[in-house]
Design an enzyme around this catalytic site. Structure first.
Site, mmCIF file in Angstrom:
data_model
loop_
_atom_site.group_PDB
_atom_site.id
_atom_site.type_symbol
_atom_site.label_atom_id
_atom_site.label_comp_id
_atom_site.label_asym_id
_atom_site.label_seq_id
_atom_site.Cartn_x
_atom_site.Cartn_y
_atom_site.Cartn_z
ATOM 1 N N GLY A 1 71.495 14.483 58.423
ATOM 2 C CA GLY A 1 71.198 15.825 57.956
ATOM 3 C C GLY A 1 70.527 15.761 56.606
ATOM 4 N N THR B 1 69.992 24.789 51.312
ATOM 5 C CA THR B 1 70.857 24.671 52.470
ATOM 6 C C THR B 1 72.160 24.030 52.065
ATOM 7 O OG1 THR B 1 70.790 24.089 54.802
ATOM 8 C CG2 THR B 1 70.234 22.348 53.273
ATOM 9 N N LYS C 1 68.798 21.422 60.626
ATOM 10 C CA LYS C 1 68.709 20.369 59.623
ATOM 11 C C LYS C 1 69.714 19.244 59.859
ATOM 12 C CE LYS C 1 67.758 24.183 56.747
ATOM 13 N NZ LYS C 1 68.365 25.014 55.755
ATOM 14 N N SER D 1 72.709 23.252 48.091
ATOM 15 C CA SER D 1 73.147 24.258 47.132
ATOM 16 C C SER D 1 74.614 24.631 47.288
ATOM 17 C CB SER D 1 72.271 25.499 47.232
ATOM 18 O OG SER D 1 72.316 26.001 48.545
#
Length: 177
Positions: A50, A6, A38, A129
């Protein structure tokens, strides 16, 4: 730790705080879900948190962090340090594969299982990522536009989603105040 799951980006600007996260959940090379959430408000809506990494691990960390906020009467700095200490020292927590960003209009921290509690200089943080792409985009937007914190967070995540295959355009943005 390589987290390919994510992207979360957070921005502080003009007394406001915003955090954006995408909704993609990836299992190995397969997208399993497009609309995961998230990024969440915690502590009666006074803090935004988050996570990037394993969904179960991230949720566990959010719950532990909210417990620390309650224990330390909503003192974000103290709760962050105490969670990082527990995360680094506790055998079970140490195995969790996730990173967290927590923040308010006054403070922004990146937390890791190595015991890191980092408050970025420029008021921008990104994990996951697509974190480097979102961070670069947010920095450019913060320095060169008059966009609000929320607008910057959303746009930075949109840009990251165009580059990172583990980040999608199902974006959640939370803002304070």
């Amino acid at each position: 730790m390589l987290i390919r799951s994510t992207t979360i980006v957070a921005v502080r600007r003009d007394g406001r705080f915003a955090m954006a996260g995408d909704g993609q959940v990836t299992f190995d090379k397969t997208v399993m879900k497009h609309g995961a959430r998230k990024v969440r408000r915690i502590a009666d809506g006074k803090v935004i948190a988050g996570f990037a990494g394993s969904a179960a691990d991230g949720i566990t960390l959010l719950e532990k962090f909210e417990g620390k906020l309650n224990e330390y009467k909503d003192n974000l700095t103290r709760a962050s340090v105490e969670l990082a200490k527990d995360w680094r020292q506790d055998r079970a927590l140490r195995r969790l594969e996730a990173l967290m960003i927590v923040g308010t209009p006054e403070h922004l921290f990146v937390l890791s299982g190595n015991g890191d509690v980092i408050e970025p200089d420029e008021g921008i943080a990104a994990i996951g990522s697509g974190g480097p792409y979102a961070q670069a985009a947010a920095a450019a937007l913060l320095r060169n536009t008059t966009m609000s914190a929320g607008e910057i967070a959303r746009k930075a995540l949109e840009i990251a989603a165009e580059i990172c295959i583990y980040t999608n355009n199902d974006i959640t943005v939370e803002t304070l105040p």
